[in-house]
Design a protein around this motif. Structure first.
Motif: not given
Length: 306
Positions: A184-209
């Motif tokens: 949907d072009p009218n929706i923007v999804l934003v990940d508010a976490r630290p960048h290294d968690m967004y990329t998957g470089k760091v896995v913290r408080h999660a199971i998957q990167p």
């Protein structure tokens, strides 16, 4: 008249910070001036809750335990929203009435206080009566002292909450449908976490990167000053969210509900009209195990770019 309307719309697009509203932020002097107000209820949400007792708290402040008090302890994720009845009972236990003046503070750059602020908005409290101490404990201790003296229990409150406002949140199937499936072009999804968690470089408080496919990364904590813990200027905040169009519906998520609540509050302060958080955040998506995940710098990987 039509030209005037178009001009006004253009001004909104190029100078969003000029129309920002952050009247919910108060400083220590303002709070000190309210300390004798019988309607005042001060709530502290610390990252390390024991510091309410060992380091001290603002005189008269009531302790909020962020996981126990601000989530659904029996849910699939402990940070799903608490039910209206549970949250209402919690507020009443803190002595809150419908006309209480509530001041929230934390020691975490507003992220924890933002979760509590969001829940009050979610369940229909009069938000003109809710304030956040900008800078939290750092702001207060610049000219005032904390105390270890226990806060006396307040008379049980009578606040009555409303059903959850469906305009303020989404569940994961809606994200899956709107962002992954239909794009949907009218929706923007934003990940508010630290960048290294967004990329998957760091896995913290999660199971998957990684991140939810389609999400862009705007670190909500970057909208605050690490030293003073205060909010950045309206112009700096607008620059942080420059890649988030103001005329779109924005979905936000983080690990457990705190940083996305801060992002929600930041965007609302900038005048964004339709901002919603993902109930349960990354914890719900991540622990499903079979929902798709993307690693790397881009919102979509090769599988989703076709």
């Amino acid at each position: 008249m039509k030209r005037l309307i178009l001009l006004f719309a253009a001004l909104l697009a190029i100078a969003p910070a000029a129309f920002a509203d952050r009247s919910f932020l108060v400083d220590a002097d303002w709070l000190a001036g309210q300390m004798k107000n019988p309607k005042l209820v001060v709530l502290e949400v610390r990252y390390h809750p024991h510091r309410y007792f060992t380091v001290g708290h603002i005189p008269g402040a009531i302790q909020v335990q962020r996981f126990k008090d601000l989530g659904d302890n029996a849910g699939r994720s402990i940070m799903l929203f608490p039910s209206r009845d549970k949250f209402q009972a919690t507020l009443r236990g803190w002595g809150i009435d419908n006309d209480s003046l509530i001041v929230l503070y934390d020691d975490s750059r507003t992220a924890l206080a933002a979760r509590l602020y969001f829940l009050l908005a979610l369940y229909g409290y009069d938000m003109s009566r809710v304030k956040i101490l900008d800078g939290g404990t750092v702001e207060w201790t610049a000219f005032n002292e904390l105390t270890q003296k226990p806060t006396l229990p307040r008379k049980r409150g009578t606040v009555t909450l409303k059903p959850a406002d469906r305009r303020l949140f989404v569940e994961w199937p809606q994200v899956y449908d709107d962002v992954l499936s239909r794009r949907d072009p009218n929706i923007v999804l934003v990940d508010a976490r630290p960048h290294d968690m967004y990329t998957g470089k760091v896995v913290r408080h999660a199971i998957q990167p990684g991140h939810i496919p389609g999400a862009i990364n705007v670190v909500s904590l970057d909208g605050t000053d690490a030293q003073t813990q205060k909010w950045l200027s309206e112009e700096q905040l607008a620059a942080l969210y420059k890649d988030v169009p103001r005329d779109k519906t924005v979905y936000l998520y983080c690990h457990d509900g705190f940083r996305m609540s801060l992002g929600w509050l930041q965007l609302k302060s900038l005048g964004y009209q339709d901002v919603r958080v993902l109930n349960g955040g990354w914890s719900i998506w991540d622990r499903a195990m079979t929902l798709p995940v993307v690693e790397g710098e881009q919102p979509y990987d090769a599988d989703f770019s076709l």
